[in-house]
Write a protein that holds these residues in place. Sequence first.
Motif, mmCIF file in Angstrom:
data_model
loop_
_atom_site.group_PDB
_atom_site.id
_atom_site.type_symbol
_atom_site.label_atom_id
_atom_site.label_comp_id
_atom_site.label_asym_id
_atom_site.label_seq_id
_atom_site.Cartn_x
_atom_site.Cartn_y
_atom_site.Cartn_z
ATOM 1 N N SER A 12 0.870 -1.184 0.000
ATOM 2 C CA SER A 12 0.000 0.000 0.000
ATOM 3 C C SER A 12 0.902 1.227 0.000
ATOM 4 O O SER A 12 2.072 1.144 0.387
ATOM 5 C CB SER A 12 -0.899 0.014 1.239
ATOM 6 N N PRO A 13 0.358 2.391 -0.413
ATOM 7 C CA PRO A 13 1.180 3.608 -0.413
ATOM 8 C C PRO A 13 1.749 3.939 0.967
ATOM 9 O O PRO A 13 2.926 4.271 1.107
ATOM 10 C CB PRO A 13 0.193 4.686 -0.881
ATOM 11 N N ARG A 14 0.926 3.791 2.014
ATOM 12 C CA ARG A 14 1.401 4.130 3.358
ATOM 13 C C ARG A 14 2.503 3.165 3.810
ATOM 14 O O ARG A 14 3.498 3.567 4.404
ATOM 15 C CB ARG A 14 0.219 4.134 4.352
ATOM 16 N N GLU A 15 2.300 1.884 3.484
ATOM 17 C CA GLU A 15 3.324 0.888 3.848
ATOM 18 C C GLU A 15 4.637 1.180 3.112
ATOM 19 O O GLU A 15 5.729 0.998 3.662
ATOM 20 C CB GLU A 15 2.832 -0.521 3.479
ATOM 21 N N ALA A 16 4.527 1.685 1.883
ATOM 22 C CA ALA A 16 5.736 2.022 1.113
ATOM 23 C C ALA A 16 6.534 3.118 1.816
ATOM 24 O O ALA A 16 7.760 3.046 1.916
ATOM 25 C CB ALA A 16 5.344 2.476 -0.293
ATOM 26 N N LEU A 17 5.840 4.123 2.327
ATOM 27 C CA LEU A 17 6.531 5.215 3.028
ATOM 28 C C LEU A 17 7.173 4.709 4.316
ATOM 29 O O LEU A 17 8.282 5.111 4.669
ATOM 30 C CB LEU A 17 5.547 6.356 3.317
ATOM 31 N N GLN A 18 6.481 3.796 5.000
ATOM 32 C CA GLN A 18 7.045 3.231 6.237
ATOM 33 C C GLN A 18 8.290 2.390 5.917
ATOM 34 O O GLN A 18 9.281 2.424 6.651
ATOM 35 C CB GLN A 18 5.986 2.378 6.951
ATOM 36 N N ARG A 19 8.244 1.652 4.810
ATOM 37 C CA ARG A 19 9.418 0.855 4.421
ATOM 38 C C ARG A 19 10.593 1.757 4.074
ATOM 39 O O ARG A 19 11.740 1.443 4.384
ATOM 40 C CB ARG A 19 9.071 -0.038 3.223
ATOM 41 N N LEU A 20 10.303 2.880 3.419
ATOM 42 C CA LEU A 20 11.378 3.839 3.111
ATOM 43 C C LEU A 20 12.029 4.348 4.394
ATOM 44 O O LEU A 20 13.250 4.485 4.462
ATOM 45 C CB LEU A 20 10.821 5.025 2.322
ATOM 46 N N GLU A 21 11.211 4.606 5.411
ATOM 47 C CA GLU A 21 11.751 5.065 6.704
ATOM 48 C C GLU A 21 12.743 4.047 7.252
ATOM 49 O O GLU A 21 13.840 4.401 7.693
ATOM 50 C CB GLU A 21 10.618 5.236 7.733
ATOM 51 N N VAL A 22 12.349 2.763 7.211
ATOM 52 C CA VAL A 22 13.212 1.702 7.738
ATOM 53 C C VAL A 22 14.520 1.658 6.946
ATOM 54 O O VAL A 22 15.605 1.532 7.511
ATOM 55 C CB VAL A 22 12.491 0.329 7.663
ATOM 56 N N MET A 23 14.431 1.805 5.620
ATOM 57 C CA MET A 23 15.633 1.768 4.779
ATOM 58 C C MET A 23 16.569 2.941 5.075
ATOM 59 O O MET A 23 17.787 2.795 5.081
ATOM 60 C CB MET A 23 15.241 1.793 3.305
ATOM 61 N N VAL A 24 15.992 4.112 5.314
ATOM 62 C CA VAL A 24 16.815 5.274 5.647
ATOM 63 C C VAL A 24 17.547 5.022 6.963
ATOM 64 O O VAL A 24 18.726 5.344 7.117
ATOM 65 C CB VAL A 24 15.956 6.557 5.707
ATOM 66 N N MET A 25 16.846 4.408 7.912
ATOM 67 C CA MET A 25 17.478 4.075 9.207
ATOM 68 C C MET A 25 18.662 3.108 8.978
ATOM 69 O O MET A 25 19.657 3.149 9.696
ATOM 70 C CB MET A 25 16.475 3.406 10.159
#
Length: 330
Positions: free
Chosen positions: A240-253
Amino acid sequence: MGLGPLSALIADEGISEIMVNHYNSIFIERQGKLLPTDIRFRSEEELLQVIERIVLPLGRRIDSAQPMVDARLPDGSRVNAVIAPLALRGACLTIRKFARKTIDFDDLTRLNAITDSAKAYLQEMVRIRKNILIVGGTGTGKTTLLNLLASEVPENQRIITIEDAAELKLRHVNLIALEARPANAEGRGQVTIRELLINALRMRPDRIVVGECRGAEALDMLQAMNTGHEGSLSTLHANSPREALQRLEVMVMLAGFELPLTAVRQQIASAIQVIVQIARLSDGRRVIKAISEVVGLESIAYQITPLFEWRDSQLCCTGMGSEWGQHNGH
């Protein structure tokens, strides 16, 4: 190539994926559906010979010290092989075949995978240089759609593509295609997507296309999108779009910088403007499920405007207006 029993499957253009679970168990994917075949290898040794034949010309190796390999056939098909001791039942091989025919927007419209208004919206977003993220599960067609959108980039702009295993096939006059490289047998020579991305910024790109965002390179990609490389494109595994943004957060971390969550979200919200979600339906069809715009942050929550959503077996306009385009819900 001498792929033994697989040669006929490779030649069959209706097959999109070949999955060897075991030397005497081979499945295929045809029109989005998994089917067993009656094709077999004679022995584990024959299967291992075929795997060796694929990886050796590419300078890769597969043995007990390095029992997993990604490779590519001469036609561009993607290959993954795993052998014992990692594969408990014996060697297994997966071949994602390279589609000979390039799919265009007319094909997607004919298959009811997209509507005319959604197509016009996406073409406009590429033209006015919005950063687009394509999200979906494995095998949903993210790379195909990425190819399609990147093909809309005007010829007077320079594109640099960066991939783990080269799958994009852009016909663009000003194009540089870069591919990451795994470490050699001595553990040296690895070049990561992140290193390629940092280098690409020195090559005067107008647009950067990252085949798939999986790890710490997400931070570099977001920074590139935020610093003058508008109209960049990438794909991501998410449902989902929201899950995509959350995954990006994890990747940035994963990049290892101690950034506060608010700062990470500000980077993401200002870098990603359009999220296209694609999915595979139970009948095997791949369709665009949703198109949303990321319009910013409110306190620290992402503000996402859904412009198109999947309802009653079709992609429908939500009636909400676009922040940037002419699209106004009609």
